[in-house]
Design a protein around this motif. Structure first.
Motif, short mmCIF file in Angstrom:
data_model
loop_
_atom_site.label_atom_id
_atom_site.label_comp_id
_atom_site.label_asym_id
_atom_site.label_seq_id
_atom_site.Cartn_x
_atom_site.Cartn_y
_atom_site.Cartn_z
N ASP A 199 0.85 -1.19 0.00
CA ASP A 199 0.00 0.00 0.00
C ASP A 199 0.89 1.24 0.00
O ASP A 199 2.11 1.16 0.07
N ARG A 200 0.23 2.41 -0.10
CA ARG A 200 0.99 3.65 -0.28
C ARG A 200 1.96 3.90 0.87
O ARG A 200 3.11 4.31 0.67
N GLU A 201 1.51 3.64 2.11
CA GLU A 201 2.38 3.89 3.25
C GLU A 201 3.62 3.01 3.21
O GLU A 201 4.72 3.44 3.56
N ALA A 202 3.44 1.77 2.78
CA ALA A 202 4.59 0.85 2.72
C ALA A 202 5.60 1.33 1.67
O ALA A 202 6.81 1.29 1.90
N VAL A 203 5.09 1.83 0.54
CA VAL A 203 5.97 2.34 -0.51
C VAL A 203 6.73 3.57 0.01
O VAL A 203 7.95 3.69 -0.14
N LEU A 204 5.98 4.46 0.68
CA LEU A 204 6.63 5.68 1.21
C LEU A 204 7.68 5.33 2.25
O LEU A 204 8.75 5.96 2.30
N ALA A 205 7.39 4.34 3.07
CA ALA A 205 8.35 3.97 4.12
C ALA A 205 9.67 3.48 3.50
O ALA A 205 10.75 3.84 3.97
N VAL A 206 9.57 2.69 2.44
CA VAL A 206 10.79 2.20 1.77
C VAL A 206 11.58 3.40 1.22
O VAL A 206 12.79 3.53 1.40
N LEU A 207 10.86 4.29 0.53
CA LEU A 207 11.53 5.43 -0.11
C LEU A 207 12.17 6.35 0.94
O LEU A 207 13.31 6.80 0.78
N LEU A 208 11.43 6.62 2.03
CA LEU A 208 11.98 7.50 3.07
C LEU A 208 13.23 6.87 3.70
O LEU A 208 14.19 7.57 4.03
N GLY A 209 13.23 5.56 3.83
CA GLY A 209 14.40 4.86 4.37
C GLY A 209 15.61 5.02 3.44
O GLY A 209 16.72 5.31 3.88
N TRP A 210 15.38 4.86 2.15
CA TRP A 210 16.47 5.02 1.18
C TRP A 210 17.00 6.45 1.20
O TRP A 210 18.20 6.69 1.10
N ILE A 211 16.07 7.41 1.29
CA ILE A 211 16.50 8.82 1.29
C ILE A 211 17.36 9.10 2.52
O ILE A 211 18.42 9.72 2.44
N GLU A 212 16.89 8.63 3.67
CA GLU A 212 17.62 8.87 4.92
C GLU A 212 19.05 8.32 4.81
O GLU A 212 20.01 8.97 5.22
N ALA A 213 19.15 7.14 4.20
CA ALA A 213 20.47 6.48 4.11
C ALA A 213 21.41 7.22 3.16
O ALA A 213 22.63 7.08 3.25
#
Ligand code: DC
Length: 229
Positions: A199-213
């Motif tokens: 779902d959208r939240e799961a996609v955003l969580a992955v992307l936010l994790g990559w950005i943070e890293a």
């Protein structure tokens, strides 16, 4: 920092990119809307859609802006006008024109200069921002993309079938991956994110994790040394 999200129609790029930019407080660039805007103005001014030099000059001469989720050409809000079926059809030759793509590349780079940006399209990681800190190819299976699209169209009251959507989606995918310049592909070094079943939240969580890293460390004072332990 620049984050690019590329991928086929219906993968959820636009809503994901928009929400990501909103949460981060960054600029959002919808590059499909930019090609659509050029097609709209060209049609209104009766510029032939096969006249590449005129289309490229037009792209350079108009100002396209994104403000609070709306798309403006000069002072006019064109958010709805660019998404009609006729304008979607008119956009294809515009997006296939090599001279227009070359102009767009420069315009998009100018828009992103010295900013934090989430940019979304087909060629953002591969052609326009190959040096972006994070490049993502966002996709989903054809069936899943068509099902999401069907739900959207039905919500708008459109009476379409899954088969019709699958057929037009296949047609667009073929056009996007086979154009001579700026063909859609996973950029070198891009992360692949298949959103089937997410779902959208799961996609955003992955992307936010990559950005943070990948976020560049904030600059430290020149010559500053870490304190001794
Ligand atoms: O994502 P969209 O459906 O709004 O895109 C509109 C058209 O522009 C579509 O034909 C694909 C094309 N496009 C492109 O060629 N390159 C981009 N970076 C973005 C969109």
């Amino acid at each position: 920092m620049i984050v690019t999200l590329d991928g086929p129609a219906g993968a959820g790029k636009s809503s994901t990119a928009r929400e990501l930019a909103r949460r981060l407080g960054w600029c959002y660039m919808d590059t499909g809307a930019m090609y659509r805007a050029v097609a709209l103005v060209a049609t209104r001014r009766a510029i032939p859609l096969e006249d590449e030099p005129q289309l490229a000059a037009l792209a350079e001469s108009i100002e396209i802006r994104f403000e609070q989720g709306r798309v403006f050409v000069d002072a006019e809000d064109v958010s709805e006008a660019i998404r009609t079926a006729d304008n979607t059809t008119a956009t294809r030759p515009v997006a296939n024109a090599a001279l227009v793509r070359a102009a767009m590349k420069q315009i998009q780079r100018r828009m992103a200069a010295d900013r934090d940006v989430v940019t979304e399209g087909r060629d953002q990681g591969s052609e326009v921002f190959p040096q972006a800190e994070l490049k993502v190819f966002l996709t989903a299976s054809p069936e899943e993309r068509a099902r999401r699209r069907l739900a959207e169209e039905r919500a708008k009251g459109q009476n379409v079938t899954l088969d019709e959507i699958l057929a037009s989606q296949q047609d667009r995918d073929h056009g996007d991956t086979h154009r001579e310049v700026g063909a859609m592909r996973q950029a070198e070094g891009a992360e692949l994110l298949d959103t089937d079943g997410m779902d959208r939240e799961a996609v955003l969580a992955v992307l936010l994790g990559w950005i943070e890293a990948r976020r560049p460390a904030p600059p430290t004072a020149a010559g500053a040394r870490p304190p001794h332990a």
